[in-house]
Design an enzyme around this catalytic site. Structure first.
Site, PDB file in Angstrom:
ATOM      1  N   ARG A 226      44.448  12.435  12.040  1.00  6.23           N
ATOM      2  CA  ARG A 226      43.023  12.336  12.366  1.00  6.23           C
ATOM      3  C   ARG A 226      42.521  13.732  12.721  1.00  6.23           C
ATOM      4  O   ARG A 226      43.263  14.543  13.314  1.00  6.23           O
ATOM      5  CB  ARG A 226      42.781  11.394  13.550  1.00  6.23           C
ATOM      6  CG  ARG A 226      42.848   9.929  13.188  1.00  6.23           C
ATOM      7  CD  ARG A 226      41.660   9.479  12.330  1.00  6.23           C
ATOM      8  NE  ARG A 226      41.684   8.059  12.010  1.00  6.23           N
ATOM      9  CZ  ARG A 226      42.154   7.537  10.869  1.00  6.23           C
ATOM     10  NH1 ARG A 226      42.669   8.313   9.940  1.00  6.23           N
ATOM     11  NH2 ARG A 226      42.093   6.234  10.651  1.00  6.23           N
ATOM     12  N   HIS A 274      39.687  12.782   2.881  1.00 11.79           N
ATOM     13  CA  HIS A 274      40.250  11.561   3.477  1.00 11.79           C
ATOM     14  C   HIS A 274      40.718  10.577   2.396  1.00 11.79           C
ATOM     15  O   HIS A 274      40.304   9.413   2.363  1.00 11.79           O
ATOM     16  CB  HIS A 274      39.236  10.883   4.414  1.00 11.79           C
ATOM     17  CG  HIS A 274      39.916  10.005   5.432  1.00 11.79           C
ATOM     18  ND1 HIS A 274      39.479   9.864   6.726  1.00 11.79           N
ATOM     19  CD2 HIS A 274      41.013   9.202   5.353  1.00 11.79           C
ATOM     20  CE1 HIS A 274      40.259   9.026   7.388  1.00 11.79           C
ATOM     21  NE2 HIS A 274      41.200   8.613   6.570  1.00 11.79           N
TER      22      HIS A 274
END
Ligand code: NAP
Length: 311
Positions: A226, A274
């Site tokens: 993350r 992502h």
């Protein structure tokens, strides 16, 4: 029994409906924005639900993240904390993450950024990198479903591989480091650092000037965990000083990465949007059906989020 789906947009619904008709035919699968009576909704399968929306479903029994992380749900202060919250946990995701991590490690090892930049400039830039995987130490922070597979795949490529996690692990070909007290030793032996930790108060800002300084000179970083795990100004300082050789980043504090971010144009950073590991819909639908079946049988569903650990 209504299952609301918010992942992939309305265009993904026919596929979700057809897959769930196969794996969980008793469910009435509707899109998140369909006009259904809120009191009839029992399950929610979501990615980034708008804050406040889950709290408006009075008879909701279980929430499933359509991805491995749940931070996009728990960041909503009103999400119903008394309900079971489960994360996606499939073999397909682990395989895809392993592939991404190997791509990142090999890209750093062979300086893929330089190769692509030279090609764009029409430059025949023959150069040789010093080490092969056999002489490079890879270290995976976060040895969960994804990190374990990534470490195994790195080890099979020939990297001298270690993992760091809260608890000690026993994985063939992978040295195990555990807990905060073993982090410095883990970092000191790591030439390519792979971040695959969940987003928790303990992991936020973990990769900062102090921890970057513990890595050997010339180390590279792959972040597919993350964004908040890495302090970007500290990463850029490490790259600009030459302490770090490069970074491949898939996750960011703000996504999509804002146009004005210096990350886009940094000569030593490869950006991916992502995409490291969104598993196949078929496998995710199968996992969701297993989760709901376990829940309805009164068993603990696989991938249950633990609010005390924070992942
Ligand atoms: N980029 C992408 O496309 C993508 C896709 C999916 C997931 N992700 C990210 O990848 C993360 C990991 O997924 P996963 O399924 O592997 O999660 P997981 O199975 O929950 O594993 C998390 C791992 O991190 C370790 N850990 C957690 N907090 C720690 C701490 N403070 N210090 C040391 N170790 C710590 C855990 O240690 P223990 O094993 O000892 O508990 C565990 O090994 C997700 O949370 C998500 O953020 C990214």
């Amino acid at each position: 029994m209504i299952l609301l789906v918010k992942t992939g947009g309305p265009e993904a619904m026919p596929e979700w409906q057809s897959l769930l008709a196969e794996f969980a035919p008793h469910l009435d699968v509707r899109h998140w924005d369909d006009p259904v009576p809120p009191e009839d909704v029992r399950y929610a399968f979501v990615w980034q639900p708008e804050p406040g929306r889950l709290a408006q479903l009075p008879n909701l029994r279980l929430i499933s993240s359509s991805a491995a992380g749940v931070d996009h749900i728990t960041s909503d202060p009103t999400y119903p904390k008394h309900l079971p919250l489960v994360r996606m946990l499939t073999d397909d995701q682990a395989q895809r993450m392993g592939e991404y991590v190997c791509l990142g490690a090999l890209s750093l090892l062979r300086d893929m950024k330089r190769i692509v930049t030279s090609q764009a400039a029409g430059k025949w830039d023959g150069f040789v990198t010093e080490r092969s995987a056999l002489h490079t130490r890879a270290g995976v922070m976060g040895m969960g479903n994804l990190g374990t597979r990534a470490a195994q795949m790195l080890s099979r490529l020939g990297f001298q591989t270690a993992g760091w996690s809260t608890s000690r692990k026993s994985v063939d070909g992978v040295e195990s480091f555990a807990g905060p007290e073993e982090m410095a030793g883990f970092l000191a032996r790591t030439d390519i650092l792979v971040c695959l930790l969940p987003d928790t108060p303990a992991t936020r800002g973990l990769i900062c000037a102090e921890t970057i300084a513990l890595l050997p000179k010339g180390a590279g970083i792959v972040n597919a965990g993350r964004g908040p795990q890495i302090l970007i100004p500290d990463l850029i300082a490490g790259l600009d000083s030459g302490h770090l050789c490069g970074a491949m980043l898939d996750v960011f504090d703000t996504e999509p990465l804002p146009a004005e971010s210096p990350i886009w144009t940094h000569p030593k950073i490869i950006v991916t949007p992502h995409i490291a590991s969104f598993g196949a819909k078929r496998e995710r639908a199968r996992h969701l059906a297993n989760v709901i079946a376990a829940f309805e049988a009164g068993e603990t569903p696989p991938g249950l989020y633990d609010p005390v650990r924070g992942y």
